[in-house]
Design an enzyme around this catalytic site. Structure first.
Site, PDB file in Angstrom:
ATOM      1  N   CYS A 162       4.430 -12.301  -2.304  1.00 26.17           N
ATOM      2  CA  CYS A 162       5.004 -11.778  -3.551  1.00 26.17           C
ATOM      3  C   CYS A 162       4.035 -10.846  -4.271  1.00 26.17           C
ATOM      4  O   CYS A 162       4.355  -9.708  -4.543  1.00 26.17           O
ATOM      5  CB  CYS A 162       5.417 -12.931  -4.470  1.00 26.17           C
ATOM      6  SG  CYS A 162       6.830 -13.841  -3.821  1.00 26.17           S
ATOM      7  N   HIS A 163       2.845 -11.356  -4.585  1.00 21.22           N
ATOM      8  CA  HIS A 163       1.916 -10.516  -5.356  1.00 21.22           C
ATOM      9  C   HIS A 163       0.528 -10.502  -4.765  1.00 21.22           C
ATOM     10  O   HIS A 163      -0.445 -10.196  -5.442  1.00 21.22           O
ATOM     11  CB  HIS A 163       1.879 -10.983  -6.818  1.00 21.22           C
ATOM     12  CG  HIS A 163       3.239 -11.041  -7.426  1.00 21.22           C
ATOM     13  ND1 HIS A 163       3.936 -12.229  -7.538  1.00 21.22           N
ATOM     14  CD2 HIS A 163       4.053 -10.078  -7.895  1.00 21.22           C
ATOM     15  CE1 HIS A 163       5.115 -11.975  -8.059  1.00 21.22           C
ATOM     16  NE2 HIS A 163       5.222 -10.691  -8.289  1.00 21.22           N
TER      17      HIS A 163
END
Lengths: 199, 407
Positions: A162-163
């Protein structure tokens, strides 16, 4: 009629009635908001048993406990050696930052490093401490298998898609990740040589 | 308190953009209410309180309720189990459900008293006919909402009540089958019925809010009736008081007394001996077995008796429809210029007998039918209609008492 109004008396009644109304309103909000909290059957969600001997060396298994994914890995001796040597590159080497990343049995520096009761088997909550995604398992060191999705000095561990948070093979968060903490550990114990009881 | 709030800069900002001050003045602080309103005039405010409570408790219940007739491993259904889960596992779930279920009965109780007050004091008469008619629409929507809601626990009474009522519509000539299928989404009450009833049960209260707004708007246009039923000069301070704070405080006091009664029932006697929640509804729905005695909840029993009083099925259905439809034309049947029953000795007797009559109808509908009760029900049904028809002729023979000049 209004000329005879006793204003201080009337204001007292306003405040008394209004105050009582506010208390009653607040009390009435308790059952409504309370009903939105987890129900008794949700809280009583059963513990989960798992036989870790079914996990082969180097393998990752994801199981479900209270609706949440849990990582169970079987780390080889070679993988365990890769927990050393990058302490400077970790945010929380000894898992001391918050309650959720440590457990009572972490009573030796060795256990603080492996973050497991049996050093081979790492059991952690599989939610990235940044925003809750499930990190990808990228156990081998270097970029050979993973390309430039991992840093050049990759020691093996998890990469959150995701990040871009990184964790080592003890699920300790690596510097430069948006995630603030190591992956959380949950209460568990061995009820036989190979069966863990989670929860 | 309101006055000091209205002097703030924030209020001035809002007022410039909404005209809030004019609304507050025209509807509250400078809205005149007759000085002689008695305690019978508090039931509108109480009904609104119950409506709000029903909507709020309903929204929270819908967070846990599941409208599905699918069988579960326990042998019940998803819907039945979800209601039991609300009762046992959800925090305060029992309180929300009992408040909602008892609330249905309290809503009808309050609205029936509210209607009775309107009938007794002539609040339905010129120029308030539309307020009455909107009120009848509100009653019909309430009955619909109650009927849809009663299916949701998917107990025996839910299932067989819904079966009886949908078959009732199915008996309408020509279109009956179509209407029945539209309601049930199949050939009998089943999973599709439960789903659409839940959807409509959520929709109807929103309709209620809109129509209640219209009801109040119309009321504020023509102003409240009063126990003497006389026209009042609304600008004469000898006749009126300001709605706020005088009537709002009185209503608030009545609402708090009402809440004590309501909550007493919720906490100590939520089933009300089977009148508010029928015992058979704790038995899961079974489409192969009808309960031994089946009756609607008390607030629908008067109409149920009218239905049962006729031996030809279609006539019974038509009579039940007519008993509700006649309420729409009620304001136009009664041509007397005098409003309040206080000054109409014959009407006073008739309307009090009518109230007793409706209670008798309700009793007959709730009890297993016997020969005697059937006759009693038929006599009561006759009077129900005779009351309305009699109003057509009443002004010709009734000697009304002189009306007072003011209050």
């Amino acid at each position: 009629m209004t000329e005879q109004t006793d204003h201080s008396r009337r204001n007292f009644l306003y405040v008394a009635a209004g105050g009582l109304g506010a208390v009653a309103g607040g009390a009435a909000a308790i059952p409504f908001l309370g009903s939105m909290l987890p129900a008794a059957d949700t809280l009583a969600a059963a513990t989960t048993e798992f036989d870790v001997s079914t996990v082969v060396e180097g393998q990752l298994v994801v199981i479900v406990w209270q609706g949440k994914p849990v990582f169970i890995t079987n780390r080889s001796d070679e993988m365990l050696t890769r927990l050393d040597g990058h302490d400077d590159n970790l945010k929380d080497v000894n898992s001391e930052a918050i309650e959720a990343v440590q457990a009572e049995w972490m009573d030796t520096p060795e256990k603080r490093k492996t973050r497991s009761i049996n050093p081979r088997y790492l059991v952690v909550v599989a939610s990235c401490t940044h925003l809750g995604c499930i990190p990808l398992y990228k156990p081998s060191a270097g970029r050979a298998e993973w390309g430039d999705s991992v840093p050049s000095d990759w020691v093996g561990g998890w990469h959150c898609p995701c990040h871009g948070s990184f964790y080592d093979l003890s699920a300790r968060v690596i510097n430069g990740s948006p995630a603030p903490h190591n992956l959380h550990v949950m209460p568990y114990k061995f009820i036989s040589d190979s069966v863990v009881l989670i929860g | 308190m309101l006055e000091s709030m209205m002097k703030t800069k924030l209020f001035a900002w809002v007022d410039r953009r909404t005209g809030a001050e004019a609304i507050i003045k025209s509807q509250l602080t400078e809205y005149p209410a007759p000085k002689n309103l008695n305690w019978m005039w508090v039931f509108g405010a109480i009904a609104m309180t119950v409506l709000v409570l029903q909507i709020v408790t309903g929204i929270f219940l819908a967070m846990y309720y599941k409208p599905s007739a699918m069988e579960t491993l326990g042998g019940f259904s998803v819907a039945f189990d979800s209601v039991e889960r609300i009762m046992r596992d959800v925090n305060f779930g029992w309180l929300l459900r009992y408040t909602h279920a008892v609330g249905a009965s309290m809503f009808f109780l309050v609205v029936y008293i509210h209607m009775g007050r309107g009938m007794y004091y002539g609040s339905y008469k010129e120029p308030r006919e539309l307020i009455w008619i909107m009120g009848v629409v509100i009653l019909l929507i309430m009955q619909g909402a109650a009927f849809f809601g009663y299916l949701l626990p998917w107990g025996q009474m839910s299932f067989w009540g819904a079966t009886v009522i949908t078959n009732l519509f199915g008996a309408i000539p020509v279109l009956g089958d179509l209407i029945g299928q539209l309601l049930m989404g199949g050939f009998s009450v089943g999973d599709p019925t439960l789903n659409r009833f839940f959807s409509l049960h959520y929709l109807f209260p929103l309709l209620l809010v809109a129509i209640v707004a219209g009801h109040i708007h119309a009321l504020h246009t023509v102003h409240s009736n009063n126990p003497d039923g006389i026209d009042l000069d609304q600008s004469d301070p000898n006749n009126v008081v300001m709605f706020h704070p005088y009537v709002t405080m009185k209503d608030a006091f009545a609402v708090s007394l009402f809440m004590m009664l309501y909550m007493y029932i919720v906490f100590f006697n939520p089933q009300m001996g089977g009148y508010f929640i029928e015992v058979d509804n704790y038995v899961p729905a079974n489409n192969l077995q009808t309960p031994a005695h089946i009756a609607p909840v008390w607030y629908l029993t008067p109409w149920y008796t009218i239905l049962r009083s006729f031996e030809v099925k279609l006539v019974g259905i038509a009579a039940m429809g007519a008993s509700l439809a006649i309420l729409f034309v009620f304001p136009f049947l009664d041509r007397s210029k005098v409003r309040s029953a206080r000054y109409r000795p014959m009407y006073r007797g008739m309307v009090i007998l009518f109230f007793i009559d409706v209670i008798v109808l309700g009793y007959c509908g709730h009890t297993a039918t016997t020969e005697t009760l059937k006759v009693v029900g038929q006599i009561a049904t006759f009077y129900y209609f005779a009351f309305f028809i009699g109003l057509l002729f009443l002004p010709k023979i009734e000697k009304t008492k002189p009306l007072p000049e003011g209050v």
